[in-house]
Design a protein around this motif. Structure first.
Motif, PDB file in Angstrom:
ATOM      1  N   PHE A   1       0.836  -1.192   0.000  1.00  0.00           N
ATOM      2  CA  PHE A   1       0.000   0.000   0.000  1.00  0.00           C
ATOM      3  C   PHE A   1       0.869   1.240   0.000  1.00  0.00           C
ATOM      4  CE2 PHE A   1       0.939  -0.482   4.461  1.00  0.00           C
ATOM      5  CZ  PHE A   1       0.911   0.786   5.006  1.00  0.00           C
ATOM      6  N   GLU A   2       0.330   2.278  -0.599  1.00  0.00           N
ATOM      7  CA  GLU A   2       1.023   3.564  -0.635  1.00  0.00           C
ATOM      8  C   GLU A   2      -0.012   4.650  -0.444  1.00  0.00           C
ATOM      9  OE1 GLU A   2       3.892   6.210  -3.609  1.00  0.00           O
ATOM     10  OE2 GLU A   2       3.583   4.067  -3.977  1.00  0.00           O
ATOM     11  N   ILE A   3       0.119   5.414   0.636  1.00  0.00           N
ATOM     12  CA  ILE A   3      -0.818   6.479   0.949  1.00  0.00           C
ATOM     13  C   ILE A   3      -0.192   7.811   0.568  1.00  0.00           C
ATOM     14  CG2 ILE A   3      -2.083   7.665   2.780  1.00  0.00           C
ATOM     15  CD1 ILE A   3      -2.236   5.014   4.273  1.00  0.00           C
ATOM     16  N   ASP A   4      -0.940   8.595  -0.191  1.00  0.00           N
ATOM     17  CA  ASP A   4      -0.505   9.920  -0.614  1.00  0.00           C
ATOM     18  C   ASP A   4      -1.613  10.899  -0.247  1.00  0.00           C
ATOM     19  OD1 ASP A   4       0.417  12.196  -1.800  1.00  0.00           O
ATOM     20  OD2 ASP A   4       0.383  11.453  -3.852  1.00  0.00           O
ATOM     21  N   GLY A   5      -1.451  11.552   0.900  1.00  0.00           N
ATOM     22  CA  GLY A   5      -2.499  12.453   1.367  1.00  0.00           C
ATOM     23  C   GLY A   5      -3.769  11.694   1.697  1.00  0.00           C
ATOM     24  N   ASP A   6      -4.822  11.937   0.933  1.00  0.00           N
ATOM     25  CA  ASP A   6      -6.108  11.278   1.158  1.00  0.00           C
ATOM     26  C   ASP A   6      -6.394  10.179   0.144  1.00  0.00           C
ATOM     27  OD1 ASP A   6      -6.611  12.857   3.353  1.00  0.00           O
ATOM     28  OD2 ASP A   6      -7.817  14.323   2.261  1.00  0.00           O
ATOM     29  N   THR A   7      -5.369   9.725  -0.568  1.00  0.00           N
ATOM     30  CA  THR A   7      -5.553   8.637  -1.530  1.00  0.00           C
ATOM     31  C   THR A   7      -4.617   7.474  -1.189  1.00  0.00           C
ATOM     32  OG1 THR A   7      -3.898   9.482  -3.098  1.00  0.00           O
ATOM     33  CG2 THR A   7      -6.171  10.264  -3.348  1.00  0.00           C
ATOM     34  N   MET A   8      -5.004   6.281  -1.587  1.00  0.00           N
ATOM     35  CA  MET A   8      -4.189   5.097  -1.324  1.00  0.00           C
ATOM     36  C   MET A   8      -4.203   4.184  -2.548  1.00  0.00           C
ATOM     37  SD  MET A   8      -4.300   2.245   1.761  1.00  0.00           S
ATOM     38  CE  MET A   8      -5.981   1.687   1.490  1.00  0.00           C
ATOM     39  N   THR A   9      -3.074   3.563  -2.814  1.00  0.00           N
ATOM     40  CA  THR A   9      -2.957   2.552  -3.858  1.00  0.00           C
ATOM     41  C   THR A   9      -2.666   1.213  -3.208  1.00  0.00           C
ATOM     42  OG1 THR A   9      -2.080   4.177  -5.435  1.00  0.00           O
ATOM     43  CG2 THR A   9      -1.737   1.839  -5.946  1.00  0.00           C
ATOM     44  N   LEU A  10      -3.457   0.205  -3.539  1.00  0.00           N
ATOM     45  CA  LEU A  10      -3.219  -1.172  -3.114  1.00  0.00           C
ATOM     46  C   LEU A  10      -2.824  -1.974  -4.336  1.00  0.00           C
ATOM     47  CD1 LEU A  10      -6.194  -2.152  -0.730  1.00  0.00           C
ATOM     48  CD2 LEU A  10      -3.857  -1.571  -0.076  1.00  0.00           C
ATOM     49  N   MET A  11      -1.768  -2.791  -4.218  1.00  0.00           N
ATOM     50  CA  MET A  11      -1.308  -3.615  -5.329  1.00  0.00           C
ATOM     51  C   MET A  11      -0.911  -4.987  -4.821  1.00  0.00           C
ATOM     52  SD  MET A  11      -1.328  -1.938  -8.261  1.00  0.00           S
ATOM     53  CE  MET A  11      -0.214  -2.981  -9.230  1.00  0.00           C
TER      54      MET A  11
END
Length: 257
Positions: free
Chosen positions: A236-246
């Motif tokens: 997971f990578e959180i950037d401010g108020d967004t997150m990417t799950l891979m």
């Protein structure tokens, strides 16, 4: 309608790596400049701009000084920031001084500056310049209802169907899923709680979902969530108020708080 679909997940025993083997404390974070000095004197940036450094979970550095985007694989071993194959977009900058500012930052990054953490701040020091950068505040992984905004398949990202709300939340060691139609969680009898190690989440229990037939768009969102979680391990990578799950197969989600 009342039956349950049990999706098996496998715990993958994989150690969490850091950026370039030496980036503990910066991986997955975004830093923005609070002060810039050159030859011991303050360097004035173009009005309305800051230096931004973004360290991704997959070992890349994304850098911006107000106009063009720079990126490349990064290594942080031995207190040096080393970016290989630094590429830069080629946009026409709208304000005087932005192009020169891009070139200045590109030169600094290409010269293998030293780096250190001073409390939460990142300090980047070159031969004649120093940048102090503060971490951007990020939403927490846990206790937030994350809403699916995009679906990732390998390197392609598509928007979630309009009118369909799929969510994932992490709470008290369990994952809760709402696929827009069916719902479920890993909070079942005998389930192990998920573990977070750096930017990696592993969970060794089964994700139990209700089983109902829904519209095509709802099933697409639900399928994307299940595809992302099927291996029992995600980054997971959180950037401010967004997150990417891979996951390791290239299936993933873009989510927003």
């Amino acid at each position: 309608m009342g039956s349950r679909l049990v999706v098996a997940v496998v715990l993958l025993a994989t150690a969490c790596g850091s950026v370039g083997g030496g980036g503990n404390g910066v991986q997955g974070k975004v830093f923005t400049s609070t002060s810039v000095t050159e030859q011991g004197q303050p360097r004035t940036l173009v009005e309305g701009t800051k230096v931004e450094l973004r360290f991704t979970a997959d070992g890349r550095l994304l850098a911006n000084a107000g106009c063009n985007q720079m990126q490349g694989p990064v290594n942080l071993d031995d207190g040096k920031l080393t970016v290989t194959d630094l590429s830069t977009t080629d946009m026409a900058c709208p304000t005087n001084g932005l192009h020169e500012q891009d070139e200045w930052l590109s030169g600094l990054l290409g010269a293998k500056p030293s780096w250190r953490l001073d409390g939460p701040n990142l300090v980047l020091t070159g031969a004649n310049a120093e940048i102090v950068l503060a971490p951007e505040p990020q939403a927490p992984l846990e206790g937030v209802t994350w809403t699916v905004d995009g679906i990732i398949t390998k390197d392609a990202v598509s928007s979630a169907p309009e009118g369909v709300t799929g969510t994932i939340s992490f709470k008290d060691g369990h994952i809760y899923v709402q696929g827009g139609c069916n719902s479920g969680s890993t909070n079942v009898t005998g389930a192990e709680k998920y573990e977070v190690d750096g930017q990696r989440i592993t969970f060794g229990s089964s994700l139990a979902m209700t089983l109902m037939m829904c519209s095509e768009d709802k099933m697409r969102v639900e399928g994307a969530i299940l595809d992302t979680l099927e291996l029992g391990e995600v980054t997971f990578e959180i950037d401010g108020d967004t997150m990417t799950l891979m996951n390791a197969n290239g299936a993933g989600l873009k989510l927003r708080k």
